[in-house]
Write a protein that holds these residues in place. Sequence first.
Motif, short mmCIF file in Angstrom:
data_model
loop_
_atom_site.label_atom_id
_atom_site.label_comp_id
_atom_site.label_asym_id
_atom_site.label_seq_id
_atom_site.Cartn_x
_atom_site.Cartn_y
_atom_site.Cartn_z
N LEU A 205 0.84 -1.20 0.00
CA LEU A 205 0.00 0.00 0.00
C LEU A 205 0.87 1.25 0.00
CD1 LEU A 205 -2.96 1.20 0.42
CD2 LEU A 205 -2.33 1.31 2.84
N LEU A 206 1.89 1.26 0.85
CA LEU A 206 2.77 2.43 0.94
C LEU A 206 3.57 2.62 -0.34
CD1 LEU A 206 3.96 2.01 4.64
CD2 LEU A 206 2.33 3.68 3.75
N ASN A 207 3.98 1.54 -0.95
CA ASN A 207 4.70 1.63 -2.23
C ASN A 207 3.79 2.14 -3.34
OD1 ASN A 207 7.20 0.75 -1.28
ND2 ASN A 207 6.71 -1.41 -1.61
N ARG A 208 2.54 1.69 -3.31
CA ARG A 208 1.58 2.10 -4.34
C ARG A 208 1.24 3.59 -4.23
NH1 ARG A 208 -1.35 -1.92 -3.57
NH2 ARG A 208 -3.01 -1.06 -2.28
N GLN A 210 3.33 6.03 -2.89
CA GLN A 210 4.63 6.55 -2.44
C GLN A 210 4.55 8.04 -2.15
OE1 GLN A 210 7.94 5.71 -0.97
NE2 GLN A 210 7.57 4.18 -2.55
N ASN A 211 4.99 8.41 -0.94
CA ASN A 211 5.06 9.81 -0.51
C ASN A 211 3.70 10.50 -0.47
OD1 ASN A 211 7.92 9.67 -0.32
ND2 ASN A 211 8.07 10.03 -2.53
N GLU A 212 2.63 9.70 -0.33
CA GLU A 212 1.28 10.28 -0.22
C GLU A 212 0.64 10.03 1.14
OE1 GLU A 212 -1.11 8.66 -3.31
OE2 GLU A 212 -0.10 9.76 -4.92
N VAL A 213 1.10 9.03 1.87
CA VAL A 213 0.44 8.60 3.10
C VAL A 213 1.06 9.32 4.30
CG1 VAL A 213 -0.10 6.67 4.62
CG2 VAL A 213 -0.11 6.35 2.13
N ASP A 239 8.75 4.35 9.63
CA ASP A 239 10.01 5.13 9.59
C ASP A 239 10.58 5.15 8.17
OD1 ASP A 239 9.86 5.67 12.28
OD2 ASP A 239 11.16 3.99 12.87
N ARG A 240 10.57 4.00 7.52
CA ARG A 240 11.17 3.90 6.20
C ARG A 240 10.39 4.71 5.16
NH1 ARG A 240 10.78 -0.80 3.06
NH2 ARG A 240 10.37 -2.00 4.95
N HIS A 241 9.09 4.79 5.33
CA HIS A 241 8.26 5.50 4.36
C HIS A 241 7.90 6.92 4.80
CE1 HIS A 241 7.40 2.28 1.39
NE2 HIS A 241 7.68 1.49 2.41
N GLY A 242 8.44 7.34 5.93
CA GLY A 242 8.21 8.70 6.38
C GLY A 242 6.80 8.97 6.87
N CYS A 243 6.13 7.94 7.38
CA CYS A 243 4.76 8.09 7.89
C CYS A 243 4.78 8.29 9.41
CB CYS A 243 3.92 6.85 7.61
SG CYS A 243 3.79 6.40 5.88
#
Length: 456
Positions: A205-208, A210-213, A239-243
């Motif tokens: 979901l986070l990859n799909r 990206q930088n939106e969540v 942490d890895r996705h900046g959420c």
Amino acid sequence: MDTEETVGTAETEETEETEEFLLPRSHAANERLHALIPGGAHTYAKGDDQYPEHLAPVISHGHGAHVWDIDGNRYIEYGSGLRSASLGHAHPRVNEAVRRELDRGSNFVRPSILEVEAAERFLATVPTAEMVKFAKNGSDATTAAVRLARAATGRPRVAICADHPFFSTDDWFIGTTPMSAGIPAATTDLTLTFPYGDLAATEQLLNRHQNEVACLILEPATHTEPPPGYLAGLRELADRHGCVLIFDEMITGFRWSEAGAQGLYGVVPDLSTFGKALGNGFAVSALAGRRDLMERGGLRHSRDRVFLLSTTHGAETHSLAAAMAVQTTYVEEGITAQLHALGARLAVGVREAAASMDVGDHVVVRGRASNLVYATLDENRQPSQQYRTLFLRQLLAGGVLAPSFVVSSALDDADIDRTVDVVAQACAVYRKALDAADPTPWLAGRPVKPVFRRLA
């Protein structure tokens, strides 16, 4: 039914089938409630549609683990105040703390000294948080957390756990339920869902997106324990996705440990929200978390200001005094351990009672001992609102008010034993309905309904 000593109608050795259980005064009061209040209650989960037809008690008063309806019946109560009164009703330590404040005023043009004392008490109890702000209900706290996450990340989307039933009355969540009338699709489209316990699906979901969540929000645990490593893995993903990682601890707060689920499992969220047990029935909730995030809602930074929480009654002193007394009681008296012990005794008793009537696969107790729920399954072992209605009718007639089996510390062994006896009687009727493959003769009206549904 004219004395407060009556306990339902199950004081005789006969089953509830021999005497019809009626609540005429409550029925009349429910009609008055519906005439003046949309839904007939101020919380949908308390609506009379959640109870068998004409058997929704209207409460007169409560003390400890017991409540009395206006028809004069006394009940052993579970799930008190949607899990809020975890110490039982009219707890003396909480009442005394509130009583001390009654003659001192309740709301001033500047902060009360009680506000900092309450904050210090909370942060000592939940040491994984660095700052806290109080409000009146859980929805305001969770929505403030979401707004703060969006401000801090500059991202629009919110990811909520699809397996958890409720987060807020606000549009970002309610728009995802069947009761979405009045909520623009553009708002709902910004809310995504992820499955509990599935790190791979969440990462996809986070990859799909990206930088939106902006954030991941979930209850750290419910009727199932988190899989090993799951919460830590979610922490790493965020942490890895900046959420921003948000734990909704409205239920787990205090029931899992005095420091919440985050204290029990050792995984620290960026933000967390507390309520329910925090005030033992008094209106208070809390948003807590990392200082750098929480300060975005304050005055001591140079970034754009975040309208975090600003409520006229958010720091009303009586509720803050109640919250302080609740936390002190939990810590000094080991309340969480008491809840677990009481719940464990109840779970064993209910399971044995169900098994003894050969319905152990149909009346199923689930969840952590301090937060027990039950499922009512039909002859095909599928969830059934009809069988739930049958079960609730029998419990009510036996003097047990139990939309769940969530315990309070005010219960004693006699209450648990009495509850198990009533459950056994209910299970005997349940067995008859299963044998008939039709519970209808035992419903005496429409079945109970789910809270979230499109049509009334």
